[in-house]
Design an enzyme around this catalytic site. Structure first.
Site, PDB file in Angstrom:
ATOM      1  CB  SER A  39      -0.886  -0.010   1.259  1.00  0.00           C
ATOM      2  OG  SER A  39      -1.490   1.247   1.492  1.00  0.00           O
ATOM      3  CE1 TYR A  44      -5.178  -1.400   4.380  1.00  0.00           C
ATOM      4  CE2 TYR A  44      -3.815   0.549   4.054  1.00  0.00           C
ATOM      5  CZ  TYR A  44      -4.476  -0.545   3.537  1.00  0.00           C
ATOM      6  OH  TYR A  44      -4.426  -0.805   2.182  1.00  0.00           O
TER       7      TYR A  44
END
Length: 253
Positions: free
Chosen positions: A145, A158
């Protein structure tokens, strides 16, 4: 020199794609099937999986399962292997972002994030690794990510999980690449998916993100096709332990 097109041909390969019910996971499942692989899609939502499988045809199978339940992963791996055999290729696209501010992170939010985003890619691959070793061929593609290297608001759990993915990818490569199993990761930028729905729901924010790329736009699902196929095929035989950012140059600026 062999035909370069053969480098990307997945005929005869079996792939598992998690998070295949929507977004980049489903796009990955579509691309791998189009390249000739038999694909098992895994996600929690059976109806969406079945719609994808129906559109794909005989080379598609589905397993409805919750990969955040770590004690069930061995059983899930057995179900994945049932239709076509143990996968040669595993793409870990399933993920969750609770978007909890640092002061509001809960035990439950932290645990489900780490289990699904970080633990599941390892333990599911671990279950398939013996057969990949026996064949001397395997491809593991994790999903990193922008938050693998950058901190975003509401991204403590996250971001930690996605930073972990980068090191997990390197560790998988160190452990298994001598056995013919490569491990790499794709780091998507801003793509229109369910996970990024809150971002694209704000047109000004989406426009700012596009302006922060080198190419001047956010991602389209088709932008993932080439990088994914490269990392899942013979074309990437000498590439392992890498995180390939597919972000339009967002992280380059």
């Amino acid at each position: 020199m062999n035909d370069p097109c053969d480098l990307f041909d997945l005929t005869g390969r079996v792939a598992c794609v998690t998070g295949a019910s929507a977004g980049l996971g489903q796009r990955a499942a579509v691309v791998l099937a189009a390249a000739g692989a038999k694909v098992v899609g895994v996600a929690r939502r059976a109806e969406a999986l079945n719609d994808w499988a129906k559109a794909t045809g005989d080379n598609a199978a589905v397993v409805a399962a919750d990969l955040s339940q770590r004690d069930q992963i061995k059983g899930i791996a057995a179900k994945i292997s049932a239709p076509f055999g143990v996968p040669d290729i595993v793409v870990h696209a399933a993920g969750i972002n609770t978007r909890e501010a640092a002061d509001d992170v809960t035990d439950a939010g932290w645990d489900v994030t780490m289990n699904l985003n970080l633990a599941a890619p390892f333990f599911l691959t671990q279950a398939f690794a013996p057969d990949m070793k026996a064949r001397k061929w395997g491809r593991v593609v994790n999903f990193a990510s922008l938050q693998t290297t950058r901190a975003f608001p509401g991204g403590v759990s996250y971001g930690a999980s996605k930073a972990g993915i980068a090191q997990l990818t390197r560790a998988m490569a160190e452990a298994w690449s001598k056995e013919g199993i490569t491990a790499n990761a794709i780091g998507p930028g801003f793509f229109p998916t369910e996970l990024t729905g809150p971002v694209f729901a704000d047109p000004d924010r989406a426009a700012r993100n596009a302006a922060n790329t080198c190419v001047g736009r956010n991602g389209q699902l088709s932008d993932i096709d080439g990088p994914l196929l490269f990392l899942c095929s013979d074309a990437s035989a000498y590439v392992t332990g890498q995180v390939l950012m597919v972000d339009g140059g967002f992280t380059a600026k």
